[in-house]
Enzyme design. Structure first.
Site, PDB file in Angstrom:
ATOM      1  N   HIS A  37      68.891 -43.554   4.045  1.00 23.64           N
ATOM      2  CA  HIS A  37      69.334 -42.194   3.689  1.00 23.64           C
ATOM      3  C   HIS A  37      68.124 -41.248   3.561  1.00 23.64           C
ATOM      4  CE1 HIS A  37      72.715 -39.742   1.567  1.00 23.64           C
ATOM      5  NE2 HIS A  37      71.842 -38.945   2.164  1.00 23.64           N
ATOM      6  N   ARG A  56      77.620 -39.267   6.203  1.00 24.39           N
ATOM      7  CA  ARG A  56      77.964 -40.049   5.012  1.00 24.39           C
ATOM      8  C   ARG A  56      78.503 -41.404   5.441  1.00 24.39           C
ATOM      9  NH1 ARG A  56      75.125 -37.131   2.717  1.00 24.39           N
ATOM     10  NH2 ARG A  56      75.578 -35.738   0.967  1.00 24.39           N
TER      11      ARG A  56
HETATM   12  P1  NDP Z   1      78.130 -27.338   7.141  1.00 24.79           P
HETATM   13  O1  NDP Z   1      79.158 -27.109   6.093  1.00 24.79           O
HETATM   14  O2  NDP Z   1      77.202 -26.233   7.491  1.00 24.79           O
HETATM   15  O3  NDP Z   1      78.844 -27.785   8.504  1.00 24.79           O
HETATM   16  C1  NDP Z   1      79.912 -28.661   8.533  1.00 24.79           C
HETATM   17  C2  NDP Z   1      80.482 -28.702   9.944  1.00 24.79           C
HETATM   18  O4  NDP Z   1      81.517 -29.706   9.975  1.00 24.79           O
HETATM   19  C3  NDP Z   1      81.127 -27.378  10.351  1.00 24.79           C
HETATM   20  O5  NDP Z   1      80.912 -27.120  11.700  1.00 24.79           O
HETATM   21  C4  NDP Z   1      82.613 -27.644  10.098  1.00 24.79           C
HETATM   22  O6  NDP Z   1      83.487 -26.882  10.910  1.00 24.79           O
HETATM   23  C5  NDP Z   1      82.705 -29.093  10.499  1.00 24.79           C
HETATM   24  N1  NDP Z   1      83.884 -29.726   9.907  1.00 24.79           N
HETATM   25  C6  NDP Z   1      84.187 -29.889   8.600  1.00 24.79           C
HETATM   26  N2  NDP Z   1      85.403 -30.471   8.466  1.00 24.79           N
HETATM   27  C7  NDP Z   1      85.872 -30.643   9.715  1.00 24.79           C
HETATM   28  C8  NDP Z   1      87.076 -31.164  10.246  1.00 24.79           C
HETATM   29  N3  NDP Z   1      88.047 -31.624   9.455  1.00 24.79           N
HETATM   30  N4  NDP Z   1      87.237 -31.184  11.582  1.00 24.79           N
HETATM   31  C9  NDP Z   1      86.266 -30.714  12.401  1.00 24.79           C
HETATM   32  N5  NDP Z   1      85.087 -30.206  11.962  1.00 24.79           N
HETATM   33  C10 NDP Z   1      84.910 -30.177  10.638  1.00 24.79           C
HETATM   34  O7  NDP Z   1      77.339 -28.644   6.690  1.00 24.79           O
HETATM   35  P2  NDP Z   1      75.834 -29.060   7.080  1.00 24.79           P
HETATM   36  O8  NDP Z   1      75.693 -28.982   8.553  1.00 24.79           O
HETATM   37  O9  NDP Z   1      74.860 -28.301   6.260  1.00 24.79           O
HETATM   38  O10 NDP Z   1      75.789 -30.581   6.567  1.00 24.79           O
HETATM   39  C11 NDP Z   1      76.669 -31.547   7.082  1.00 24.79           C
HETATM   40  C12 NDP Z   1      76.568 -32.854   6.288  1.00 24.79           C
HETATM   41  O11 NDP Z   1      75.360 -33.546   6.592  1.00 24.79           O
HETATM   42  C13 NDP Z   1      76.496 -32.711   4.767  1.00 24.79           C
HETATM   43  O12 NDP Z   1      77.771 -32.443   4.215  1.00 24.79           O
HETATM   44  C14 NDP Z   1      75.966 -34.062   4.354  1.00 24.79           C
HETATM   45  O13 NDP Z   1      77.038 -34.972   4.167  1.00 24.79           O
HETATM   46  C15 NDP Z   1      75.139 -34.510   5.568  1.00 24.79           C
HETATM   47  N6  NDP Z   1      73.690 -34.550   5.252  1.00 24.79           N
HETATM   48  C16 NDP Z   1      73.024 -35.745   5.337  1.00 24.79           C
HETATM   49  C17 NDP Z   1      71.676 -35.812   5.074  1.00 24.79           C
HETATM   50  C18 NDP Z   1      70.915 -37.079   5.215  1.00 24.79           C
HETATM   51  O14 NDP Z   1      69.740 -37.139   4.823  1.00 24.79           O
HETATM   52  N7  NDP Z   1      71.488 -38.123   5.794  1.00 24.79           N
HETATM   53  C19 NDP Z   1      70.914 -34.615   4.665  1.00 24.79           C
HETATM   54  C20 NDP Z   1      71.708 -33.412   4.617  1.00 24.79           C
HETATM   55  C21 NDP Z   1      73.052 -33.398   4.892  1.00 24.79           C
HETATM   56  P3  NDP Z   1      83.539 -25.270  10.757  1.00 24.79           P
HETATM   57  O15 NDP Z   1      82.210 -24.782  11.318  1.00 24.79           O
HETATM   58  O16 NDP Z   1      84.680 -24.861  11.577  1.00 24.79           O
HETATM   59  O17 NDP Z   1      83.668 -24.992   9.278  1.00 24.79           O
HETATM   60  C1  OXD Z   2      72.318 -34.101   1.418  1.00 23.00           C
HETATM   61  C2  OXD Z   2      71.744 -35.444   1.613  1.00 23.00           C
HETATM   62  O1  OXD Z   2      73.540 -33.933   1.395  1.00 23.00           O
HETATM   63  O2  OXD Z   2      70.513 -35.590   1.475  1.00 23.00           O
HETATM   64  O3  OXD Z   2      71.507 -33.151   1.288  1.00 23.00           O
HETATM   65  O4  OXD Z   2      72.472 -36.383   1.929  1.00 23.00           O
END
Ligand code: NDP
Ligand code: OXD
Length: 309
Positions: free
Chosen positions: A272, A224
């Site tokens: 994006h 993000r």
């Molecule tokens: P998940 O919820 O599966 O994974 C999130 C990860 O971040 C987990 O490992 C979590 O830790 C870690 N995390 C969260 N908060 C913290 C923190 N405070 N400190 C350390 N680690 C933290 O999410 P996804 O992998 O499915 O997606 C991640 C992000 O990717 C989405 O939220 C979105 O913003 C972005 N995205 C962007 C896209 C694009 O096209 N650019 C498309 C899709 C997604 P833990 O495992 O311990 O919970």
């Molecule tokens: C998502 C994205 O969160 O596309 O899926 O950014």
């Protein structure tokens, strides 16, 4: 049963067709033609206007059209008592890993330098490191971060990751929590951000954390825009501490026409697009969660409002 579809992206007709092909039991209502708000059971949304969900008195479940849910959590009237599920689609995960691999390889192989040399008609070989000697760090070891880590590892990179809770991922050096962050940053020549946007992660790519990266490190942000303090990245690029950045996401989207990222020689931007939500693969996953709710079975990928993801 009725489902309200509302997205800021122009995809409503495709979603109606795709969902309609899979079920006749669900009446799809495309915003703003929502009919009687009291008839809506489900809301499938991307960046709905604040207050829209609160105006649906019999809503049972909120389904995010994306993996992230930050687009929902900013709504002060969000009906927080309702379950919220996010999208986890293996095809989307593959797409993100393709994007991460493409950009990490671009940075690893000096693609920006060779593009600049081509522009200036310079024929010069630059240093070439083996992938095994290139340390990549991934912020976030969730659905997307874990898959990207494994695929970068398969390409030969020396990969580490960082998560909130302790993790064990075969072949990946895992760090966790605030204490683990400096360790991850200190070893990351290429840093990839795949974190959700929460109160804890907003602005995490800032002067202090960028300074912990080795000199000349590069950044990929596919999570993000609000993870990054843009002024701090410009300063780090100007000093040479950061050598390049690949950015898919921005604080203001679309990126304003006069934004300096557009023409910075060491910044690559994409609009994006790292991983699209694809109606063909996502619709069955969305319907599965609706059936689960109807049948009283546990939902998949329900978010924890207290954590923010
Ligand atoms: P998940 O919820 O599966 O994974 C999130 C990860 O971040 C987990 O490992 C979590 O830790 C870690 N995390 C969260 N908060 C913290 C923190 N405070 N400190 C350390 N680690 C933290 O999410 P996804 O992998 O499915 O997606 C991640 C992000 O990717 C989405 O939220 C979105 O913003 C972005 N995205 C962007 C896209 C694009 O096209 N650019 C498309 C899709 C997604 P833990 O495992 O311990 O919970
Ligand atoms: C998502 C994205 O969160 O596309 O899926 O950014």
């Amino acid at each position: 049963m009725a489902l309200l579809f509302r997205s800021s992206v122009d995809s409503a007709a495709r979603w109606r067709d795709q969902l309609g092909r899979l079920t006749e039991a669900l009446e799809i209502r495309l915003w703003p033609e929502i009919g009687d708000p009291a008839e809506i059971d489900y809301a499938l949304v991307w960046r709905p206007e604040p207050g829209l969900l609160a105006a649906l008195p019999n809503l049972k479940l909120i389904l995010s059209l994306g993996a992230g849910v930050d687009h929902l959590l900013g709504d002060p009237e969000l009906p927080r008592h309702l379950p919220i599920v996010r999208l986890v689609d293996p095809h989307m995960t593959d797409a993100m890993s393709e994007y991460v691999a493409l950009q990490v390889l671009r940075l690893h192989r000096g693609d920006l330098d060779y593009r600049a040399q081509q522009e200036a008609r310079i024929w010069r070989e630059l240093d070439q490191k083996n992938a095994a000697d290139r340390r990549v760090g991934i912020l976030g070891l969730g659905e997307l971060g874990r898959d990207a880590a494994r695929k970068l590892k398969a390409l030969g990179f020396d990969v580490a990751g960082w998560s909130r809770g302790e993790k064990a991922v075969v072949g990946i050096e895992c760090h966790a929590g605030p204490g683990g962050l400096p360790k991850l940053l200190g070893r990351s020549e290429i840093l990839v951000c795949l974190l959700p946007l929460t109160a804890e992660t907003e602005g995490i790519l800032n002067a202090r954390t960028l300074a912990l990266l080795p000199r000349g490190a590069a950044l990929v942000n596919a999570a993000r825009g609000a993870h990054l303090i843009e002024e701090d990245l410009f300063a780090a690029l100007a000093s040479g501490h950061i050598s390049a950045a690949v950015l898919d996401v921005f604080r203001d989207e679309p990126l304003p026409a006069d934004h300096p990222f557009w023409h910075h020689p060491r910044v690559v931007t994409t609009p994006h697009v790292a991983a699209f939500t694809n109606p063909a693969t996502a619709a069955p996953i969305i319907l599965d969660n609706i059936r689960r709710l109807e049948e009283g079975r546990p939902l998949l990928n329900q978010i924890d409002l207290a954590r923010g993801y």
